[in-house]
Design a protein around this motif. Sequence first.
Motif, PDB file in Angstrom:
ATOM      1  N   GLN A  21      41.771  44.435  39.264  1.00  0.00           N
ATOM      2  CA  GLN A  21      41.052  44.100  37.937  1.00  0.00           C
ATOM      3  C   GLN A  21      39.655  43.536  38.018  1.00  0.00           C
ATOM      4  N   ASP A  22      38.888  43.863  36.850  1.00  0.00           N
ATOM      5  CA  ASP A  22      37.626  43.342  36.784  1.00  0.00           C
ATOM      6  C   ASP A  22      37.722  41.781  36.340  1.00  0.00           C
ATOM      7  N   TRP A  23      37.016  40.965  37.071  1.00  0.00           N
ATOM      8  CA  TRP A  23      37.187  39.250  37.102  1.00  0.00           C
ATOM      9  C   TRP A  23      36.721  38.996  35.797  1.00  0.00           C
ATOM     10  N   GLN A  24      35.526  39.844  35.142  1.00  0.00           N
ATOM     11  CA  GLN A  24      34.849  39.393  33.846  1.00  0.00           C
ATOM     12  C   GLN A  24      35.824  39.647  32.621  1.00  0.00           C
ATOM     13  N   GLN A  25      36.872  40.575  32.721  1.00  0.00           N
ATOM     14  CA  GLN A  25      37.659  40.886  31.918  1.00  0.00           C
ATOM     15  C   GLN A  25      38.513  39.680  31.502  1.00  0.00           C
ATOM     16  N   HIS A  26      39.092  38.951  32.612  1.00  0.00           N
ATOM     17  CA  HIS A  26      40.251  37.890  32.495  1.00  0.00           C
ATOM     18  C   HIS A  26      39.456  36.497  32.696  1.00  0.00           C
ATOM     19  N   PHE A  27      38.109  36.363  32.958  1.00  0.00           N
ATOM     20  CA  PHE A  27      37.547  35.084  33.224  1.00  0.00           C
ATOM     21  C   PHE A  27      36.270  35.121  32.763  1.00  0.00           C
ATOM     22  N   ALA A  28      35.599  33.787  32.164  1.00  0.00           N
ATOM     23  CA  ALA A  28      34.227  33.372  32.293  1.00  0.00           C
ATOM     24  C   ALA A  28      33.742  32.332  32.989  1.00  0.00           C
ATOM     25  N   LEU A  29      32.296  31.904  33.212  1.00  0.00           N
ATOM     26  CA  LEU A  29      32.111  30.865  33.882  1.00  0.00           C
ATOM     27  C   LEU A  29      31.306  29.749  32.963  1.00  0.00           C
ATOM     28  N   ASP A  30      31.617  28.605  32.814  1.00  0.00           N
ATOM     29  CA  ASP A  30      31.031  27.655  32.112  1.00  0.00           C
ATOM     30  C   ASP A  30      30.571  26.765  33.074  1.00  0.00           C
ATOM     31  N   GLY A  31      29.249  26.933  33.637  1.00  0.00           N
ATOM     32  CA  GLY A  31      28.981  26.107  34.927  1.00  0.00           C
ATOM     33  C   GLY A  31      30.119  25.810  35.739  1.00  0.00           C
ATOM     34  N   ALA A  32      30.592  24.959  36.171  1.00  0.00           N
ATOM     35  CA  ALA A  32      31.507  25.139  37.468  1.00  0.00           C
ATOM     36  C   ALA A  32      32.993  25.450  37.009  1.00  0.00           C
ATOM     37  N   LEU A  33      33.240  25.589  35.876  1.00  0.00           N
ATOM     38  CA  LEU A  33      34.396  25.567  35.020  1.00  0.00           C
ATOM     39  C   LEU A  33      34.815  27.216  35.084  1.00  0.00           C
ATOM     40  N   ILE A  34      35.953  27.525  35.381  1.00  0.00           N
ATOM     41  CA  ILE A  34      36.499  28.857  35.169  1.00  0.00           C
ATOM     42  C   ILE A  34      37.386  29.012  33.820  1.00  0.00           C
TER      43      ILE A  34
END
Length: 69
Positions: A21-34
């Motif tokens: 699965q593509d990481w960007q499909q399920h998550f985003a980064l906000d600084g250090a926060l996933i």
Amino acid sequence: MTVLSGGRLVICAAISNPRTQDWQQHFALDGALIVPRTPIGRVTVAILQLNHPDRLLERESLIRIRRYP
């Protein structure tokens, strides 16, 4: 999915599989926060404790020395 097992309620949910699965499909980064974007992302962040304070501190340290992401 919710099932009964031995009289107990068990909730079954999928977690992200980074091999398929593509990481960007399920998550985003906000600084250090996933930040989870999908139900699969939310379950993965919760089960693997991806935003545990210790992990956030580690990622923040890596960001400061430009080793993350």
